[in-house]
Design a protein around this motif. Structure first.
Motif, PDB file in Angstrom:
ATOM      1  N   PRO A   1      89.302  22.869 -24.939  1.00 54.66           N
ATOM      2  CA  PRO A   1      88.407  24.112 -23.803  1.00 54.66           C
ATOM      3  C   PRO A   1      86.814  24.867 -24.779  1.00 54.66           C
ATOM      4  CG  PRO A   1      90.139  24.298 -23.375  1.00 54.66           C
ATOM      5  CD  PRO A   1      90.231  23.661 -24.455  1.00 54.66           C
ATOM      6  N   GLY A   2      85.811  23.869 -23.999  1.00 55.99           N
ATOM      7  CA  GLY A   2      84.972  24.456 -25.472  1.00 55.99           C
ATOM      8  C   GLY A   2      84.367  23.670 -26.436  1.00 55.99           C
ATOM      9  N   LYS A   3      85.260  22.697 -26.153  1.00 54.17           N
ATOM     10  CA  LYS A   3      84.872  21.176 -26.746  1.00 54.17           C
ATOM     11  C   LYS A   3      83.039  20.690 -27.177  1.00 54.17           C
ATOM     12  CE  LYS A   3      86.813  20.432 -30.577  1.00 54.17           C
ATOM     13  NZ  LYS A   3      87.395  21.259 -31.774  1.00 54.17           N
ATOM     14  N   PRO A   4      82.728  20.517 -27.638  1.00 55.24           N
ATOM     15  CA  PRO A   4      80.699  19.602 -27.368  1.00 55.24           C
ATOM     16  C   PRO A   4      81.396  18.144 -26.933  1.00 55.24           C
ATOM     17  CG  PRO A   4      80.853  20.854 -29.512  1.00 55.24           C
ATOM     18  CD  PRO A   4      82.211  20.833 -28.958  1.00 55.24           C
ATOM     19  N   VAL A   5      80.664  17.480 -26.108  1.00 56.62           N
ATOM     20  CA  VAL A   5      80.673  16.573 -25.447  1.00 56.62           C
ATOM     21  C   VAL A   5      80.211  16.108 -25.425  1.00 56.62           C
ATOM     22  CG1 VAL A   5      82.243  14.842 -22.944  1.00 56.62           C
ATOM     23  CG2 VAL A   5      83.734  16.600 -24.575  1.00 56.62           C
ATOM     24  N   ALA A   6      80.001  14.883 -25.951  1.00 53.95           N
ATOM     25  CA  ALA A   6      78.280  13.393 -25.303  1.00 53.95           C
ATOM     26  C   ALA A   6      79.007  12.497 -24.495  1.00 53.95           C
ATOM     27  CB  ALA A   6      77.721  13.457 -26.894  1.00 53.95           C
TER      28      ALA A   6
ATOM     29  N   VAL B   1      76.753  18.040 -23.230  1.00 50.62           N
ATOM     30  CA  VAL B   1      75.383  18.441 -24.255  1.00 50.62           C
ATOM     31  C   VAL B   1      74.964  17.250 -23.302  1.00 50.62           C
ATOM     32  CG1 VAL B   1      74.440  18.210 -25.874  1.00 50.62           C
ATOM     33  CG2 VAL B   1      76.783  19.192 -26.076  1.00 50.62           C
ATOM     34  N   GLU B   2      73.372  17.324 -22.373  1.00 56.19           N
ATOM     35  CA  GLU B   2      72.985  16.597 -21.760  1.00 56.19           C
ATOM     36  C   GLU B   2      72.024  15.478 -22.663  1.00 56.19           C
ATOM     37  OE1 GLU B   2      73.532  15.785 -18.526  1.00 56.19           O
ATOM     38  OE2 GLU B   2      74.844  17.495 -18.094  1.00 56.19           O
ATOM     39  N   PRO B   3      71.617  16.562 -23.376  1.00 55.25           N
ATOM     40  CA  PRO B   3      70.385  15.160 -24.330  1.00 55.25           C
ATOM     41  C   PRO B   3      71.040  14.179 -25.241  1.00 55.25           C
ATOM     42  CG  PRO B   3      70.204  17.799 -24.588  1.00 55.25           C
ATOM     43  CD  PRO B   3      71.245  18.169 -23.866  1.00 55.25           C
ATOM     44  N   ALA B   4      72.149  14.935 -25.524  1.00 53.64           N
ATOM     45  CA  ALA B   4      73.646  13.942 -26.556  1.00 53.64           C
ATOM     46  C   ALA B   4      73.557  12.497 -25.213  1.00 53.64           C
ATOM     47  CB  ALA B   4      74.532  14.440 -27.063  1.00 53.64           C
ATOM     48  N   SER B   5      73.326  13.411 -24.034  1.00 53.18           N
ATOM     49  CA  SER B   5      74.671  12.075 -23.007  1.00 53.18           C
ATOM     50  C   SER B   5      73.231  11.062 -22.516  1.00 53.18           C
ATOM     51  CB  SER B   5      74.977  12.633 -21.924  1.00 53.18           C
ATOM     52  OG  SER B   5      75.556  13.836 -22.165  1.00 53.18           O
TER      53      SER B   5
ATOM     54  N   ALA C   1      70.805  10.293 -29.139  1.00 57.95           N
ATOM     55  CA  ALA C   1      71.425  11.029 -28.811  1.00 57.95           C
ATOM     56  C   ALA C   1      72.337  11.667 -29.311  1.00 57.95           C
ATOM     57  CB  ALA C   1      72.526  10.170 -27.377  1.00 57.95           C
ATOM     58  N   LEU C   2      72.904  10.688 -30.406  1.00 57.65           N
ATOM     59  CA  LEU C   2      73.057  11.347 -31.896  1.00 57.65           C
ATOM     60  C   LEU C   2      72.659  12.310 -32.537  1.00 57.65           C
ATOM     61  CD1 LEU C   2      74.624   7.894 -33.298  1.00 57.65           C
ATOM     62  CD2 LEU C   2      75.921   9.752 -32.641  1.00 57.65           C
ATOM     63  N   GLU C   3      71.568  11.925 -32.640  1.00 56.68           N
ATOM     64  CA  GLU C   3      71.082  13.645 -33.271  1.00 56.68           C
ATOM     65  C   GLU C   3      70.653  14.989 -32.968  1.00 56.68           C
ATOM     66  OE1 GLU C   3      66.831  10.688 -35.747  1.00 56.68           O
ATOM     67  OE2 GLU C   3      66.731  11.845 -33.552  1.00 56.68           O
ATOM     68  N   ALA C   4      69.994  14.549 -31.422  1.00 57.11           N
ATOM     69  CA  ALA C   4      70.715  15.546 -30.370  1.00 57.11           C
ATOM     70  C   ALA C   4      71.981  16.501 -30.134  1.00 57.11           C
ATOM     71  CB  ALA C   4      70.191  15.219 -28.785  1.00 57.11           C
ATOM     72  N   PHE C   5      72.866  15.138 -30.453  1.00 54.81           N
ATOM     73  CA  PHE C   5      74.549  15.716 -30.341  1.00 54.81           C
ATOM     74  C   PHE C   5      74.073  16.759 -31.912  1.00 54.81           C
ATOM     75  CE2 PHE C   5      78.893  15.279 -29.994  1.00 54.81           C
ATOM     76  CZ  PHE C   5      79.640  15.813 -28.794  1.00 54.81           C
ATOM     77  N   LYS C   6      74.124  16.056 -33.042  1.00 60.81           N
ATOM     78  CA  LYS C   6      74.258  17.168 -34.177  1.00 60.81           C
ATOM     79  C   LYS C   6      73.855  17.879 -34.513  1.00 60.81           C
ATOM     80  CE  LYS C   6      73.978  16.285 -38.573  1.00 60.81           C
ATOM     81  NZ  LYS C   6      73.401  17.462 -39.707  1.00 60.81           N
ATOM     82  N   GLY C   7      72.203  18.153 -33.451  1.00 60.89           N
ATOM     83  CA  GLY C   7      71.722  19.193 -34.196  1.00 60.89           C
ATOM     84  C   GLY C   7      72.084  20.227 -32.571  1.00 60.89           C
ATOM     85  N   TRP C   8      73.143  20.625 -31.983  1.00 57.11           N
ATOM     86  CA  TRP C   8      73.521  20.610 -31.185  1.00 57.11           C
ATOM     87  C   TRP C   8      74.197  21.929 -31.449  1.00 57.11           C
ATOM     88  CZ3 TRP C   8      78.084  22.952 -28.339  1.00 57.11           C
ATOM     89  CH2 TRP C   8      77.264  23.232 -27.138  1.00 57.11           C
ATOM     90  N   ILE C   9      75.258  20.498 -32.266  1.00 60.06           N
ATOM     91  CA  ILE C   9      76.560  21.253 -32.378  1.00 60.06           C
ATOM     92  C   ILE C   9      76.565  22.024 -33.925  1.00 60.06           C
ATOM     93  CG2 ILE C   9      78.515  20.992 -34.915  1.00 60.06           C
ATOM     94  CD1 ILE C   9      78.816  17.780 -32.842  1.00 60.06           C
TER      95      ILE C   9
END
Ligand SMILES: Cc1cc2nc3c(=O)[nH]c(=O)nc-3n(C[C@H](O)[C@H](O)[C@H](O)COP(=O)(O)O)c2cc1C
Length: 179
Positions: free
Chosen positions: A100-105, A132-136, A164-172
Motif C-alpha cells: 500500500p502506498g507504493k508508487p507504480v508506473a 503515477v500518471e506522468p510515468a505511465s 516516463a522514467l524521469e517523471a517517475f524518479k522526479g515524483w519519488i
C-alpha cells in the motif's frame, strides 16, 4: 539511488511487455536501478488462509517490494482481463504492509489492451497503490516481436520510456523530500 522493481504480467519468453521493461532497464537514469522480478510464474496459487503466514517465495517478494522505491508494471490483456498469473501475484500483496502506498508506473505495450488496463487500475487503486500518471505510458509493440535493444533504439519509444522514467524518479524524489 531510486530502486525500481519491474514486473511483467506475461510469462511468455518473447513477451513484448517483458521486453519493454528490459528496455526501461537499459535506459535507466543516473541514480536509478531497475531490477526485473522474474518469479511471477513460480508463485503458488493465492490462498487467503496463508496470507498471514505465506510461503517463502511470497515473503521474499513482499520484502523485495519493501526495499523498492517504486514498481514498473507492464501487463498484457488476456480475454479482456488481467492474466490470471499476474492477478495471482497481486492477490498475495493485498494483505501485505509493503505494497500500500507504493508508487507504480503503468507501462502498456499494446494500445488495444484497454480492458486489462482499466481493470488493473481498479485493482491497484483498491490495493492503495499510488499510480503515477506522468510515468505511465502506452507504446505499440503488439505483434512486433522486438527485443529490448530494438525497443530502446527506436527514437520515439526511447523518448517515451526516458520521459516516463524521469517523471517517475522526479515524483519519488519529491515525495522523499516532503517526508
Ligand atoms: C489467451 C490470450 C487472450 C488474449 N486476449 C486478448 C484480448 O482480449 N485483447 C487484446 O487486446 N489482446 C489479447 N491477446 C493478445 C495479447 O495481449 C498479445 O499477444 C500481447 O502481446 C501479449 O503480451 P506479451 O507480448 O507480453 O506476451 C490475447 C492473447 C492470448 C494468448
Amino acid at each position: 539511488m531510486v530502486r525500481l522493481l519491474a514486473v511483467s504480467g506475461s510469462l511468455r519468453a518473447a513477451s513484448s511487455n517483458a521486453s519493454l521493461l528490459r528496455a526501461a532497464e537499459r535506459l535507466s537514469l543516473e541514480g536509478m536501478s531497475i531490477q526485473q522480478y522474474l518469479e511471477v510464474g513460480q508463485l503458488p496459487h493465492f490462498d487467503p488462509d496463508l496470507a498471514d503466514n505465506p510461503p517463502a517465495i511470497v515473503v521474499a517478494l513482499r520484502e523485495l517490494i519493501g526495499r523498492t522505491d517504486g514498481i514498473l508494471i507492464s501487463c498484457p490483456e488476456y480475454a479482456r482481463g488481467i492474466p490470471g498469473s499476474f492477478k495471482n501475484a497481486l492477490d498475495w500483496l493485498v494483505a501485505s504492509h509493503e505494497f500500500p502506498g507504493k508508487p507504480v508506473a503503468l507501462f502498456n505495450a499494446s494500445p488495444r489492451a484497454s480492458h486489462a488496463q482499466a481493470a488493473l487500475r481498479l485493482v491497484l487503486e483498491t490495493m492503495s497503490a499510488n499510480i503515477v500518471e506522468p510515468a505511465s505510458i502506452t507504446v505499440n509493440l503488439l505483434a512486433k516481436e522486438l527485443d529490448e535493444i530494438s525497443i530502446a533504439a527506436d527514437p520515439q519509444v526511447r523518448q517515451q520510456i526516458v520521459s516516463a522514467l524521469e517523471a517517475f524518479k522526479g515524483w519519488i524524489d519529491e515525495q522523499a523530500r516532503l517526508r
